[in-house]
Write a protein that holds these residues in place. Structure first.
Motif, PDB file in Angstrom:
ATOM      1  N   LYS A 130       0.833  -1.211   0.000  1.00 50.77           N
ATOM      2  CA  LYS A 130       0.000   0.000   0.000  1.00 50.77           C
ATOM      3  C   LYS A 130       0.863   1.255   0.000  1.00 50.77           C
ATOM      4  O   LYS A 130       0.561   2.227  -0.683  1.00 50.77           O
ATOM      5  CB  LYS A 130      -0.918   0.003   1.221  1.00 50.77           C
ATOM      6  CG  LYS A 130      -1.982  -1.073   1.186  1.00 50.77           C
ATOM      7  CD  LYS A 130      -2.789  -1.059   2.467  1.00 50.77           C
ATOM      8  CE  LYS A 130      -3.787  -2.210   2.478  1.00 50.77           C
ATOM      9  NZ  LYS A 130      -4.457  -2.337   3.783  1.00 50.77           N
ATOM     10  N   LYS A 131       1.933   1.238   0.777  1.00 55.88           N
ATOM     11  CA  LYS A 131       2.797   2.413   0.877  1.00 55.88           C
ATOM     12  C   LYS A 131       3.600   2.660  -0.395  1.00 55.88           C
ATOM     13  O   LYS A 131       3.816   3.802  -0.782  1.00 55.88           O
ATOM     14  CB  LYS A 131       3.763   2.266   2.056  1.00 55.88           C
ATOM     15  CG  LYS A 131       3.114   2.431   3.403  1.00 55.88           C
ATOM     16  CD  LYS A 131       4.176   2.356   4.477  1.00 55.88           C
ATOM     17  CE  LYS A 131       3.580   2.499   5.854  1.00 55.88           C
ATOM     18  NZ  LYS A 131       4.573   2.376   6.911  1.00 55.88           N
ATOM     19  N   TRP A 132       4.102   1.587  -1.006  1.00 52.61           N
ATOM     20  CA  TRP A 132       4.965   1.725  -2.181  1.00 52.61           C
ATOM     21  C   TRP A 132       4.487   0.794  -3.296  1.00 52.61           C
ATOM     22  O   TRP A 132       5.183  -0.149  -3.673  1.00 52.61           O
ATOM     23  CB  TRP A 132       6.412   1.396  -1.818  1.00 52.61           C
ATOM     24  CG  TRP A 132       6.965   2.312  -0.797  1.00 52.61           C
ATOM     25  CD1 TRP A 132       7.370   3.600  -0.968  1.00 52.61           C
ATOM     26  CD2 TRP A 132       7.187   2.016   0.588  1.00 52.61           C
ATOM     27  NE1 TRP A 132       7.825   4.118   0.208  1.00 52.61           N
ATOM     28  CE2 TRP A 132       7.727   3.177   1.182  1.00 52.61           C
ATOM     29  CE3 TRP A 132       6.984   0.885   1.386  1.00 52.61           C
ATOM     30  CZ2 TRP A 132       8.060   3.244   2.530  1.00 52.61           C
ATOM     31  CZ3 TRP A 132       7.319   0.954   2.726  1.00 52.61           C
ATOM     32  CH2 TRP A 132       7.842   2.118   3.280  1.00 52.61           C
ATOM     33  N   PRO A 133       3.316   1.058  -3.853  1.00 49.15           N
ATOM     34  CA  PRO A 133       2.757   0.118  -4.843  1.00 49.15           C
ATOM     35  C   PRO A 133       3.607  -0.045  -6.100  1.00 49.15           C
ATOM     36  O   PRO A 133       3.623  -1.118  -6.698  1.00 49.15           O
ATOM     37  CB  PRO A 133       1.390   0.724  -5.177  1.00 49.15           C
ATOM     38  CG  PRO A 133       1.512   2.167  -4.807  1.00 49.15           C
ATOM     39  CD  PRO A 133       2.469   2.227  -3.653  1.00 49.15           C
ATOM     40  N   ASN A 134       4.342   0.975  -6.500  1.00 50.58           N
ATOM     41  CA  ASN A 134       5.134   0.880  -7.729  1.00 50.58           C
ATOM     42  C   ASN A 134       6.441   0.114  -7.549  1.00 50.58           C
ATOM     43  O   ASN A 134       7.068  -0.267  -8.527  1.00 50.58           O
ATOM     44  CB  ASN A 134       5.440   2.278  -8.273  1.00 50.58           C
ATOM     45  CG  ASN A 134       4.190   3.009  -8.685  1.00 50.58           C
ATOM     46  OD1 ASN A 134       3.198   2.396  -9.062  1.00 50.58           O
ATOM     47  ND2 ASN A 134       4.219   4.322  -8.582  1.00 50.58           N
ATOM     48  N   HIS A 135       6.852  -0.073  -6.302  1.00 50.63           N
ATOM     49  CA  HIS A 135       8.124  -0.746  -6.048  1.00 50.63           C
ATOM     50  C   HIS A 135       7.966  -2.057  -5.294  1.00 50.63           C
ATOM     51  O   HIS A 135       8.958  -2.719  -5.012  1.00 50.63           O
ATOM     52  CB  HIS A 135       9.085   0.188  -5.297  1.00 50.63           C
ATOM     53  CG  HIS A 135       9.490   1.358  -6.121  1.00 50.63           C
ATOM     54  ND1 HIS A 135      10.472   1.287  -7.078  1.00 50.63           N
ATOM     55  CD2 HIS A 135       9.012   2.620  -6.176  1.00 50.63           C
ATOM     56  CE1 HIS A 135      10.595   2.459  -7.670  1.00 50.63           C
ATOM     57  NE2 HIS A 135       9.724   3.283  -7.138  1.00 50.63           N
ATOM     58  N   HIS A 136       6.754  -2.404  -4.945  1.00 47.13           N
ATOM     59  CA  HIS A 136       6.526  -3.665  -4.247  1.00 47.13           C
ATOM     60  C   HIS A 136       6.655  -4.813  -5.240  1.00 47.13           C
ATOM     61  O   HIS A 136       6.154  -4.738  -6.360  1.00 47.13           O
ATOM     62  CB  HIS A 136       5.143  -3.675  -3.594  1.00 47.13           C
ATOM     63  CG  HIS A 136       4.945  -4.874  -2.754  1.00 47.13           C
ATOM     64  ND1 HIS A 136       4.465  -6.056  -3.249  1.00 47.13           N
ATOM     65  CD2 HIS A 136       5.231  -5.082  -1.454  1.00 47.13           C
ATOM     66  CE1 HIS A 136       4.438  -6.942  -2.286  1.00 47.13           C
ATOM     67  NE2 HIS A 136       4.894  -6.380  -1.190  1.00 47.13           N
ATOM     68  N   ILE A 137       7.335  -5.877  -4.856  1.00 50.05           N
ATOM     69  CA  ILE A 137       7.616  -6.984  -5.772  1.00 50.05           C
ATOM     70  C   ILE A 137       6.349  -7.552  -6.409  1.00 50.05           C
ATOM     71  O   ILE A 137       6.357  -7.966  -7.561  1.00 50.05           O
ATOM     72  CB  ILE A 137       8.449  -8.099  -5.070  1.00 50.05           C
ATOM     73  CG1 ILE A 137       8.980  -9.109  -6.087  1.00 50.05           C
ATOM     74  CG2 ILE A 137       7.655  -8.776  -3.973  1.00 50.05           C
ATOM     75  CD1 ILE A 137       9.971  -8.560  -7.058  1.00 50.05           C
ATOM     76  N   GLY A 138       5.249  -7.523  -5.684  1.00 49.81           N
ATOM     77  CA  GLY A 138       4.000  -8.068  -6.223  1.00 49.81           C
ATOM     78  C   GLY A 138       3.431  -7.284  -7.382  1.00 49.81           C
ATOM     79  O   GLY A 138       2.763  -7.849  -8.252  1.00 49.81           O
ATOM     80  N   SER A 139       3.703  -5.973  -7.432  1.00 54.57           N
ATOM     81  CA  SER A 139       3.156  -5.144  -8.509  1.00 54.57           C
ATOM     82  C   SER A 139       4.241  -4.392  -9.281  1.00 54.57           C
ATOM     83  O   SER A 139       3.945  -3.505 -10.082  1.00 54.57           O
ATOM     84  CB  SER A 139       2.157  -4.135  -7.929  1.00 54.57           C
ATOM     85  OG  SER A 139       2.770  -3.382  -6.897  1.00 54.57           O
ATOM     86  N   TYR A 140       5.477  -4.766  -9.074  1.00 52.08           N
ATOM     87  CA  TYR A 140       6.611  -4.088  -9.707  1.00 52.08           C
ATOM     88  C   TYR A 140       6.619  -4.390 -11.202  1.00 52.08           C
ATOM     89  O   TYR A 140       6.673  -5.548 -11.610  1.00 52.08           O
ATOM     90  CB  TYR A 140       7.901  -4.566  -9.036  1.00 52.08           C
ATOM     91  CG  TYR A 140       9.164  -3.922  -9.545  1.00 52.08           C
ATOM     92  CD1 TYR A 140       9.299  -2.547  -9.621  1.00 52.08           C
ATOM     93  CD2 TYR A 140      10.244  -4.707  -9.923  1.00 52.08           C
ATOM     94  CE1 TYR A 140      10.465  -1.968 -10.065  1.00 52.08           C
ATOM     95  CE2 TYR A 140      11.419  -4.145 -10.359  1.00 52.08           C
ATOM     96  CZ  TYR A 140      11.522  -2.771 -10.436  1.00 52.08           C
ATOM     97  OH  TYR A 140      12.688  -2.193 -10.877  1.00 52.08           O
ATOM     98  N   LYS A 141       6.560  -3.344 -12.015  1.00 51.79           N
ATOM     99  CA  LYS A 141       6.403  -3.564 -13.458  1.00 51.79           C
ATOM    100  C   LYS A 141       7.640  -4.153 -14.134  1.00 51.79           C
ATOM    101  O   LYS A 141       7.549  -4.683 -15.231  1.00 51.79           O
ATOM    102  CB  LYS A 141       5.956  -2.286 -14.158  1.00 51.79           C
ATOM    103  CG  LYS A 141       6.984  -1.192 -14.276  1.00 51.79           C
ATOM    104  CD  LYS A 141       6.381  -0.019 -15.041  1.00 51.79           C
ATOM    105  CE  LYS A 141       7.363   1.096 -15.249  1.00 51.79           C
ATOM    106  NZ  LYS A 141       6.787   2.177 -16.039  1.00 51.79           N
TER     107      LYS A 141
END
Length: 197
Positions: A130-141
């Motif tokens: 939630k805090k870092w959605p763009n860098h979290h491994i689960g949602s990291y592009k």
């Protein structure tokens, strides 16, 4: 620091002095060390780091390198800072701390800009996505590219990075990152015309 440096020097031991007052508000540390012709001057923790940090570090580095001396920057390893300043040496505890907090630093070749560092975050704490959605491994592009890099360079899989030795293996990955960015920072220095001999 000055008194301790003098005592150590009198004992015949060469030291690298550490300045904490970057802009000579309380004591002219940097000027003193320049006058004494220490070949390397370290910049340690300063209350000037937080307020106008980059401007104050830039001023301190300019004073030292302007006198023909070298700088060792303590607590900074960001290419955004190091690539723009003629800093000869640096260190910090980021290589250990990032891994313990569930992060791996990665020089992402697909990222735009001069500093291509990404901080990839793992799900060690429940709210990191939630805090870092763009860098979290689960949602990291760039996850597939990141996983390929880890396997190609270090023979590490996602299972390794979540296993019993996860903190240690993340630290290894971060050490690998820091070894690699040395060359990137050298390239930035060359572009800016810094002579770093």
């Amino acid at each position: 620091n000055q008194i301790n440096s003098q005592k150590i020097k009198k004992a015949g031991i060469e030291t690298v002095p550490v300045a904490h007052d970057y802009i000579s508000v309380k004591v002219p540390e940097i000027e003193y060390y320049i006058k004494k012709k220490y070949p390397i001057i370290a910049l340690g923790y300063s209350y000037h780091k937080k307020k106008n940090a980059i401007a104050n570090i830039t001023t301190a580095v300019s004073k030292i390198t302007g006198a023909g001396l070298k700088v060792h920057l303590l607590g900074y390893t960001s290419p955004s800072v190091l690539g723009k300043l003629p800093v000869h040496y640096c260190d910090s505890s980021s290589w250990a701390q990032e891994g313990m907090y569930g992060n791996i630093l990665w020089w992402n070749p697909k990222k735009k800009g001069e500093n291509k560092t990404d901080r990839v975050r793992f799900l060690d704490k429940e709210d990191t996505h939630k805090k870092w959605p763009n860098h979290h491994i689960g949602s990291y592009k760039y996850r597939k590219d990141f996983e390929k890099y880890l396997m190609d360079e270090l023979e590490l899989s996602m299972i390794d990075l979540y296993g019993h030795k996860k903190e240690f293996l993340r630290q290894i990955a971060n050490v690998h990152y820091f070894v690699g960015i040395q060359e990137e920072i050298r390239k930035m220095h060359k572009v800016r015309g810094f002579k770093m001999d």
